[in-house]
Design a protein around this motif. Sequence first.
Motif, mmCIF file in Angstrom:
data_model
loop_
_atom_site.group_PDB
_atom_site.id
_atom_site.type_symbol
_atom_site.label_atom_id
_atom_site.label_comp_id
_atom_site.label_asym_id
_atom_site.label_seq_id
_atom_site.Cartn_x
_atom_site.Cartn_y
_atom_site.Cartn_z
ATOM 1 N N ARG A 174 3.425 -0.669 10.746
ATOM 2 C CA ARG A 174 4.457 -0.652 9.705
ATOM 3 C C ARG A 174 3.846 -1.018 8.356
ATOM 4 N NH1 ARG A 174 7.709 1.300 6.620
ATOM 5 N NH2 ARG A 174 9.411 0.051 5.811
ATOM 6 N N SER A 175 2.886 -1.916 8.349
ATOM 7 C CA SER A 175 2.208 -2.303 7.108
ATOM 8 C C SER A 175 1.514 -1.101 6.473
ATOM 9 C CB SER A 175 1.185 -3.408 7.380
ATOM 10 O OG SER A 175 1.832 -4.565 7.873
ATOM 11 N N TYR A 176 0.839 -0.306 7.295
ATOM 12 C CA TYR A 176 0.174 0.886 6.769
ATOM 13 C C TYR A 176 1.188 1.908 6.263
ATOM 14 C CZ TYR A 176 -4.598 -0.451 7.813
ATOM 15 O OH TYR A 176 -5.810 -1.084 7.801
ATOM 16 N N GLU A 177 2.354 1.999 6.913
ATOM 17 C CA GLU A 177 3.409 2.890 6.419
ATOM 18 C C GLU A 177 3.888 2.438 5.033
ATOM 19 O OE1 GLU A 177 6.442 2.742 9.409
ATOM 20 O OE2 GLU A 177 5.235 3.871 10.869
ATOM 21 N N ILE A 178 4.088 1.141 4.870
ATOM 22 C CA ILE A 178 4.516 0.591 3.575
ATOM 23 C C ILE A 178 3.455 0.870 2.518
ATOM 24 C CG2 ILE A 178 4.951 -1.575 2.325
ATOM 25 C CD1 ILE A 178 6.199 -2.589 5.053
ATOM 26 N N MET A 179 2.190 0.644 2.850
ATOM 27 C CA MET A 179 1.112 0.882 1.884
ATOM 28 C C MET A 179 1.042 2.360 1.502
ATOM 29 S SD MET A 179 -1.909 -1.752 3.085
ATOM 30 C CE MET A 179 -2.001 -1.138 4.754
ATOM 31 N N ALA A 180 1.181 3.253 2.480
ATOM 32 C CA ALA A 180 1.133 4.693 2.198
ATOM 33 C C ALA A 180 2.301 5.101 1.300
ATOM 34 C CB ALA A 180 1.145 5.493 3.498
ATOM 35 N N GLU A 181 3.494 4.608 1.601
ATOM 36 C CA GLU A 181 4.664 4.940 0.781
ATOM 37 C C GLU A 181 4.488 4.447 -0.650
ATOM 38 O OE1 GLU A 181 9.284 3.607 0.334
ATOM 39 O OE2 GLU A 181 8.526 3.835 2.367
ATOM 40 N N CYS A 182 4.000 3.223 -0.812
ATOM 41 C CA CYS A 182 3.805 2.675 -2.158
ATOM 42 C C CYS A 182 2.672 3.382 -2.896
ATOM 43 C CB CYS A 182 3.582 1.169 -2.096
ATOM 44 S SG CYS A 182 5.072 0.254 -1.627
ATOM 45 N N ASN A 183 1.682 3.876 -2.167
ATOM 46 C CA ASN A 183 0.644 4.674 -2.802
ATOM 47 C C ASN A 183 1.206 6.012 -3.267
ATOM 48 O OD1 ASN A 183 -1.613 7.021 -2.004
ATOM 49 N ND2 ASN A 183 -2.306 5.418 -3.415
ATOM 50 N N GLU A 184 2.031 6.651 -2.438
ATOM 51 C CA GLU A 184 2.657 7.920 -2.831
ATOM 52 C C GLU A 184 3.507 7.744 -4.082
ATOM 53 O OE1 GLU A 184 4.823 9.383 0.556
ATOM 54 O OE2 GLU A 184 2.998 9.475 1.777
ATOM 55 N N ARG A 185 4.232 6.648 -4.152
ATOM 56 C CA ARG A 185 5.068 6.393 -5.330
ATOM 57 C C ARG A 185 4.212 6.131 -6.561
ATOM 58 N NH1 ARG A 185 10.369 6.251 -4.479
ATOM 59 N NH2 ARG A 185 11.046 6.326 -2.304
ATOM 60 N N TRP A 186 3.048 5.477 -6.378
ATOM 61 C CA TRP A 186 2.131 5.268 -7.500
ATOM 62 C C TRP A 186 1.572 6.606 -7.992
ATOM 63 C CZ3 TRP A 186 -3.041 6.445 -8.022
ATOM 64 C CH2 TRP A 186 -3.667 5.944 -9.172
ATOM 65 N N VAL A 187 1.190 7.490 -7.053
ATOM 66 C CA VAL A 187 0.689 8.814 -7.425
ATOM 67 C C VAL A 187 1.751 9.564 -8.221
ATOM 68 C CG1 VAL A 187 0.000 11.080 -6.502
ATOM 69 C CG2 VAL A 187 -0.987 8.986 -5.550
ATOM 70 N N TRP A 188 2.990 9.496 -7.765
ATOM 71 C CA TRP A 188 4.093 10.132 -8.459
ATOM 72 C C TRP A 188 4.268 9.547 -9.866
ATOM 73 C CZ3 TRP A 188 8.762 7.811 -9.994
ATOM 74 C CH2 TRP A 188 9.712 8.695 -10.491
ATOM 75 N N LEU A 189 4.066 8.232 -9.977
ATOM 76 C CA LEU A 189 4.229 7.541 -11.258
ATOM 77 C C LEU A 189 3.198 7.995 -12.283
ATOM 78 C CD1 LEU A 189 5.586 5.157 -12.853
ATOM 79 C CD2 LEU A 189 3.813 3.698 -11.870
ATOM 80 N N VAL A 190 1.944 8.127 -11.862
ATOM 81 C CA VAL A 190 0.889 8.493 -12.805
ATOM 82 C C VAL A 190 0.776 10.000 -12.894
ATOM 83 C CG1 VAL A 190 -0.379 6.353 -12.553
ATOM 84 C CG2 VAL A 190 -0.969 8.263 -11.088
#
Length: 135
Positions: free
Chosen positions: A119-135
């Motif tokens: 679940r931790s890796y899922e959270i990290m992946a989701e937050c990375n995707e949102r960061w990519v979307w942000l930049v």
Amino acid sequence: GLLPQTWEDPSNCNAEGICGDDDPLDVMEVGSGPLAMGSVVPVKVLGTLELIDEGETDYKVIVLRADDPDAYRINDMASLEQVKPGTTTRLVDWLKKYKTAEGKGLNTLASETPYSIERSYEIMAECNERWVWLV
């Protein structure tokens, strides 16, 4: 510490209306000694606690630096508790109380049981995707 290239998106809200805190994912390193401020080190992910901080989701990824003397014995939250009993309880207690020194109330956690490594890796992946979307 924090995980670079991650973002807890404030437009990402759960069913209760609690949204991301607009920051990178926080990291709590539970190793045998301090790290210098600004250190960038390889770590092992052990689990994640979901803090509700002033009405916002603020994940705390629990890690152990890869070169820690106990790294060969600690691979998840269960083995952390075997090697360093009471660590999870101390982390939960500290997260609940750390802002009271500023005159603020107690924080809450979505659960006092850390999420799994998966679940931790899922959270990290989701937050990375949102960061990519942000930049």
